[in-house]
Design a protein around this motif. Structure first.
Motif, PDB file in Angstrom:
ATOM      1  N   LEU A  23      -1.668  -0.263   2.908  1.00 36.80           N
ATOM      2  CA  LEU A  23      -0.816   0.403   3.887  1.00 36.80           C
ATOM      3  C   LEU A  23      -0.253   1.722   3.367  1.00 36.80           C
ATOM      4  CD1 LEU A  23       2.475  -0.106   3.109  1.00 36.80           C
ATOM      5  CD2 LEU A  23       1.801  -2.430   3.641  1.00 36.80           C
ATOM      6  N   VAL A  24      -0.214   1.897   2.040  1.00 33.53           N
ATOM      7  CA  VAL A  24       0.334   3.130   1.462  1.00 33.53           C
ATOM      8  C   VAL A  24      -0.709   4.242   1.397  1.00 33.53           C
ATOM      9  CG1 VAL A  24       1.473   4.155  -0.558  1.00 33.53           C
ATOM     10  CG2 VAL A  24       1.967   1.782   0.082  1.00 33.53           C
ATOM     11  N   ILE A  25      -1.952   3.877   1.042  1.00 31.67           N
ATOM     12  CA  ILE A  25      -2.963   4.920   0.788  1.00 31.67           C
ATOM     13  C   ILE A  25      -4.152   4.846   1.742  1.00 31.67           C
ATOM     14  CG2 ILE A  25      -2.433   5.394  -1.627  1.00 31.67           C
ATOM     15  CD1 ILE A  25      -5.263   3.047  -0.791  1.00 31.67           C
ATOM     16  N   SER A  26      -3.999   4.169   2.879  1.00 28.43           N
ATOM     17  CA  SER A  26      -5.136   3.982   3.782  1.00 28.43           C
ATOM     18  C   SER A  26      -5.744   5.312   4.238  1.00 28.43           C
ATOM     19  CB  SER A  26      -4.711   3.153   5.001  1.00 28.43           C
ATOM     20  OG  SER A  26      -3.625   3.771   5.668  1.00 28.43           O
ATOM     21  N   SER A  27      -4.904   6.231   4.736  1.00 22.89           N
ATOM     22  CA  SER A  27      -5.420   7.519   5.224  1.00 22.89           C
ATOM     23  C   SER A  27      -6.031   8.322   4.086  1.00 22.89           C
ATOM     24  CB  SER A  27      -4.295   8.321   5.891  1.00 22.89           C
ATOM     25  OG  SER A  27      -3.818   7.656   7.034  1.00 22.89           O
ATOM     26  N   LEU A  28      -5.360   8.331   2.939  1.00 26.28           N
ATOM     27  CA  LEU A  28      -5.859   9.079   1.777  1.00 26.28           C
ATOM     28  C   LEU A  28      -7.183   8.507   1.297  1.00 26.28           C
ATOM     29  CD1 LEU A  28      -4.958  11.412  -0.103  1.00 26.28           C
ATOM     30  CD2 LEU A  28      -3.977   9.680  -1.613  1.00 26.28           C
TER      31      LEU A  28
END
Length: 408
Positions: A23-28
Motif C-alpha cells: 500500500l505504500v509503494i504500489s504506484s512507485l
C-alpha cells in the motif's frame, strides 16, 4: 491459542485489512519497476473496483451458502494471490486480475465482523463489539505507520524486498484467518435478503448516493496522491531513491493523523452527537483538500512547496476519511427502520464502490489526453456540488423534522 480468541480476531483483521508494504509503494513499484503509465495504473484500479461491484450479488449469495468462516478464508486466499500476481506478473492483464482479487477479497472478509459479534455474544460480552473492532483498526493503523517508515529504504535497498515482505504478511494473515473460528452456536450467520423497499426512501437514497460520490473523491485522493507526488518530483529531476523516501515519510505522517482523527472523533462525539455539524464540516474539508491539490499540482512553484501543499491535502483527506465513514453510517442508520438496516449497509457498500468507479473512470478518461494533475481540477467542481447538495440535504431534513431530533 483459543480458536475464537478476540485477540486472534484483532491481529487477523489488522494484518489482512490491506496488503501491507504494497500500500505504500504500489504506484512507485508499478511505474518504475513494471514500467506502467499513470493511465494504466488508474485503469487497473478501475477494473478492480468495477468487477467487485458487478459480482457483489454473487459474493453475497456465496456468503449465505458457504457461511462466514469459508468466506473469510476465500477472501484471505484471494489477498495472497493478488500480491503474488502484483509481484511476478508482467502483463497488464495479470495486473488487472490482481486488482480484481484485491478489491473483491475485502467484500468476502467484511463478514469477519459478524464472526466477532457471534463470538462475543457466545462469551456474554456482546457490548464489547466496538472495543474489539477499534483494537483491530488500531493494530492496522500502527502496523502501517511503522511499515511506512521503512518501506522507502527497503525499496531502495532491493525493489522487490517490500513485495516479499508483503507476501509474507498476506501468508500470515491467511493462517490466522484459517485458525479463527466462528461461534459454536452460529456456524453460519443467517443473511437477511435485501429489502428493496429502501429504494423508495428518497431521503436515504439521496444521502447515501451523495456520500458515495464523496467517498469516491476521498478514496481517489488518498490512493493517487503518491503517484501525483512521484510525477511532480520526477519532472523536477529528483531520483527514484529520494522520491521513495519522501513518499514513505509523507505516508507515515498521514497514518499518524488517521489514528489521531479516530481518537479525536471519539472524544468530541461523546460530547456532541450532531450528524449535521459533522457532515457539513467534513464536506468543507474535502473541498479544501481538493483546492490544495489543484494549487500544489497545477501552479508553477518550487517543487518542495508543491509537495508540502499536496502533503497537507493528503493529511486532510486521511483525517476526514474514517470519521466521515463512521458519521455517514450513523446518519444512514437514523434514516432507516431497524428491520431494514442490514440492507442499508449493503447499499452503502454498493454506492461506495460506485463512487470510486465514477471518480476513477473520470480520471482514466482524462489521463488519455492530459496529465494526472489536471484530474484534480476536474474533481474541484464535483466537490463544490457535493458541498452544495449536502447543505440542501440538511436544510430539507431540518424542515421535515422540525419537531424531531436531528439525525446523529
Amino acid at each position: 491459542m483459543k480458536r475464537r480468541s478476540n485477540w486472534l480476531y484483532v491481529f487477523s483483521e489488522g494484518i489482512t485489512n490491506d496488503l501491507l508494504f504494497w500500500l505504500v509503494i504500489s504506484s512507485l513499484f508499478l511505474t518504475t519497476v513494471k514500467g506502467m503509465s499513470s493511465f494504466q495504473v488508474i485503469l487497473i484500479a478501475l477494473i478492480g473496483a468495477g468487477f467487485s461491484l458487478l459480482v457483489y450479488p454473487l459474493i453475497s449469495l456465496f456468503i449465505r451458502k458457504a457461511g462466514n468462516y469459508w468466506s473469510c478464508v476465500v477472501g484471505a486466499t484471494m489477498l495472497l494471490l493478488a500480491i503474488l500476481l502484483y509481484t511476478f506478473c508482467r502483463t497488464i492483464y495479470g495486473f488487472c486480475v490482481a486488482s480484481v482479487l484485491h478489491e473483491t477479497s475485502f467484500i468476502f472478509m467484511a463478514i469477519r465482523s459478524v464472526m466477532l459479534k457471534n463470538n462475543l455474544k457466545e462469551q456474554g460480552r456482546a457490548e464489547e463489539f466496538v472495543k474489539w473492532r477499534s483494537y483491530s483498526k488500531l493494530v492496522y493503523a500502527v502496523v502501517t505507520c511503522v511499515i511506512s517508515v521503512v518501506t522507502g529504504y527497503l525499496f531502495n535497498f532491493y525493489t522487490y524486498l517490500p513485495q516479499i515482505l508483503s507476501i509474507s504478511c498476506a501468508t500470515i494473515g491467511l493462517i490466522l484467518t484459517i485458525i479463527y473460528k466462528d461461534s459454536k452456536e452460529v456456524i453460519a450467520e443467517k443473511q437477511v435478503k435485501f429489502d428493496f423497499s429502501l429504494m423508495r426512501n428518497g431521503v436515504l437514497q439521496f444521502f447515501i448516493i451523495l456520500m458515495g460520490v464523496a467517498f469516491g473523491v476521498l478514496s481517489f485522493c488518498q490512493t493517487k496522491t503518491n503517484l501525483l507526488m512521484q510525477l511532480i518530483m520526477e519532472n523536477s529531476g529528483i531520483s527514484v531513491a529520494k522520491i521513495s523516501i519522501a513518499i514513505s515519510w509523507v505516508v507515515v505522517v498521514s497514518r499518524i493523523i488517521r489514528i489521531l482523527s479516530i481518537v479525536v472523533l471519539n472524544v468530541i462525539y461523546a460530547k456532541k452527537k450532531n450528524g449535521k455539524a459533522y457532515m457539513n464540516t467534513f464536506v468543507i474539508l474535502i473541498l479544501l483538500a481538493i483546492g490544495l491539490y489543484c494549487v500544489g499540482a497545477n501552479v508553477k512553484m518550487n517543487v518542495v512547496l508543491a509537495v508540502i501543499l499536496l502533503s497537507i491535502a493528503l493529511f486532510i483527506v486521511c483525517a476526514v476519511r474514517d470519521p466521515f465513514t463512521i458519521i455517514k453510517e450513523k446518519v444512514a442508520l437514523s434514516l432507516t427502520e431497524d428491520d431494514k438496516q442490514a440492507s442499508m449497509f449493503s447499499l452503502l457498500k454498493v454506492y461506495n464502490i460506485a463512487g470510486k468507479i465514477l471518480i476513477t473512470l473520470l480520471a482514466m478518461l482524462m489521463t488519455l489526453y492530459v496529465s494526472l494533475n489536471y484530474v484534480f481540477l476536474a474533481i474541484l467542481p464535483i466537490s463544490v456540488v457535493i458541498v452544495a447538495l449536502n447543505f440542501v440535504f440538511w436544510k430539507y431534513v431540518d424542515k421535515k423534522n422540525k419537531n424531531k431530533k436531528t439525525p446523529e
